[in-house]
Motif scaffolding. Sequence first.
Motif, PDB file in Angstrom:
ATOM      1  N   GLU A   1      28.892  26.457  23.014  1.00  0.00           N
ATOM      2  CA  GLU A   1      30.281  26.012  22.965  1.00  0.00           C
ATOM      3  C   GLU A   1      30.405  24.649  22.281  1.00  0.00           C
ATOM      4  OE1 GLU A   1      33.013  27.754  23.616  1.00  0.00           O
ATOM      5  OE2 GLU A   1      31.546  29.370  23.857  1.00  0.00           O
ATOM      6  N   LYS A   2      29.435  23.786  22.519  1.00  0.00           N
ATOM      7  CA  LYS A   2      29.443  22.459  21.888  1.00  0.00           C
ATOM      8  C   LYS A   2      29.300  22.610  20.375  1.00  0.00           C
ATOM      9  CE  LYS A   2      27.020  18.000  21.867  1.00  0.00           C
ATOM     10  NZ  LYS A   2      25.880  17.227  22.432  1.00  0.00           N
ATOM     11  N   ASP A   3      28.388  23.488  19.943  1.00  0.00           N
ATOM     12  CA  ASP A   3      28.195  23.720  18.512  1.00  0.00           C
ATOM     13  C   ASP A   3      29.457  24.294  17.879  1.00  0.00           C
ATOM     14  OD1 ASP A   3      25.645  22.764  18.516  1.00  0.00           O
ATOM     15  OD2 ASP A   3      24.652  24.705  18.386  1.00  0.00           O
ATOM     16  N   LYS A   4      30.083  25.229  18.569  1.00  0.00           N
ATOM     17  CA  LYS A   4      31.300  25.842  18.035  1.00  0.00           C
ATOM     18  C   LYS A   4      32.396  24.793  17.847  1.00  0.00           C
ATOM     19  CE  LYS A   4      30.873  30.613  19.704  1.00  0.00           C
ATOM     20  NZ  LYS A   4      31.466  31.651  20.589  1.00  0.00           N
ATOM     21  N   GLU A   5      32.476  23.868  18.792  1.00  0.00           N
ATOM     22  CA  GLU A   5      33.492  22.821  18.717  1.00  0.00           C
ATOM     23  C   GLU A   5      33.231  21.897  17.530  1.00  0.00           C
ATOM     24  OE1 GLU A   5      35.188  19.121  21.444  1.00  0.00           O
ATOM     25  OE2 GLU A   5      33.994  20.703  22.371  1.00  0.00           O
ATOM     26  N   GLN A   6      31.960  21.540  17.339  1.00  0.00           N
ATOM     27  CA  GLN A   6      31.599  20.611  16.274  1.00  0.00           C
ATOM     28  C   GLN A   6      31.681  21.239  14.890  1.00  0.00           C
ATOM     29  OE1 GLN A   6      27.718  19.032  17.114  1.00  0.00           O
ATOM     30  NE2 GLN A   6      28.435  17.684  18.743  1.00  0.00           N
TER      31      GLN A   6
ATOM     32  N   ARG B   1      23.070  16.170  13.203  1.00  0.00           N
ATOM     33  CA  ARG B   1      22.461  17.289  13.919  1.00  0.00           C
ATOM     34  C   ARG B   1      20.949  17.358  13.705  1.00  0.00           C
ATOM     35  NH1 ARG B   1      25.867  20.816  15.890  1.00  0.00           N
ATOM     36  NH2 ARG B   1      24.369  22.505  15.769  1.00  0.00           N
TER      37      ARG B   1
ATOM     38  N   ALA C   1      26.611  26.393  27.257  1.00  0.00           N
ATOM     39  CA  ALA C   1      27.236  25.084  27.041  1.00  0.00           C
ATOM     40  C   ALA C   1      26.882  24.543  25.661  1.00  0.00           C
ATOM     41  CB  ALA C   1      26.778  24.107  28.127  1.00  0.00           C
ATOM     42  N   GLU C   2      25.625  24.754  25.247  1.00  0.00           N
ATOM     43  CA  GLU C   2      25.211  24.276  23.929  1.00  0.00           C
ATOM     44  C   GLU C   2      25.930  25.054  22.819  1.00  0.00           C
ATOM     45  OE1 GLU C   2      21.189  23.246  21.345  1.00  0.00           O
ATOM     46  OE2 GLU C   2      21.063  23.659  23.490  1.00  0.00           O
TER      47      GLU C   2
END
Length: 338
Positions: free
Chosen positions: A247-252, A285, A244-245
């Motif tokens: 995927e969140k980083d990839k999105e940001q 970040r 989940a982390e």
Amino acid sequence: MDKVILGKTGIEVNKNGFGALPIQRISKKDAVYLLQKAFYNGINYFDTARAYSDSEEKMGAAFEYTRDKIIISTKTAAQTAEDMWKDLDESLTKLKTDYIDIYQFHNPSFCPKPGDESGLYDAAMEAKKQGKIRHIGITNHRIAVAKEAIESGLYETMQFPFSYLAADADLEIVEACREADMGFIAMKGLAGGLIHNSACAYAYMAQPQFAHVAPIWGVQRESELDEFLSYQVCPPQLDGELLAEIEKDKEQLSGDFCRGCGYCMPCPAGIEINNCARMSLMLRRAPQEGWLSEEWQEKMKLIENCLHCGQCMSKCPYGLNTPELLAKNYEDYKTFLK
């Protein structure tokens, strides 16, 4: 402890490699302590460069008496054969050794080949014949140069930026190295400091499809080293929380952003481009206080003096519009000061 074979070199290294660029920022005493602690805890691969100021000297001090038990790679940014020989002799002296395991061309804008005008590859082959280097490698940030180096069959290792933020084109380089039996050394596994959870980064690299990937982690503090050493004992798993982390980083972090590689430097206007051009990300970040200090306010204000000379754009391996990025980051930065 996970091991990696560096392709056709046959060299076996720990999945944890020690990236020695950051040790130029600490004292010689502290650097020697970190390097030796890494060694005595199973890390056997250490990567440096002639361009990393006193990094080689510190490594030489740490490993003068254990040289035969470790793998050392270093780099030359020379553009001519004559300068390569100077770099090589200097590296051997600083590292207190008579050979270098993997000698790498440091992010060249072209792929050195036998018989070309630079004479670099021919010089490296002669150094190999003399026993001063054992394997010839190349590092790069450019997809086109990396592909050419792989297809040439001339190089035994490729050092290339790779993390879970990698684009499809980056993943193709990783796979092409595997198919060519070329050692793949992953630099910037933490995306130049944008990835903050090292467990995520380590677990991603540990997946079966990346069994041939040897990451080198930039280490400056003992706490950072201890994190990576702990993963040798208790490897992190790509479970729901870590995924989940990621995927969140990839999105940001999708799209164009400064990786902080620093190849745009130095700036004729004195701007610290490799940090200023990604300030918006760092503010969101990492703890903000350090980035909002008076010192950093002065550094960001230098963006007002940008000459729009285009030097940074011409040197950016990612093709970024750096002046535009600087302007956007500066405007965003000022909103945090109100």
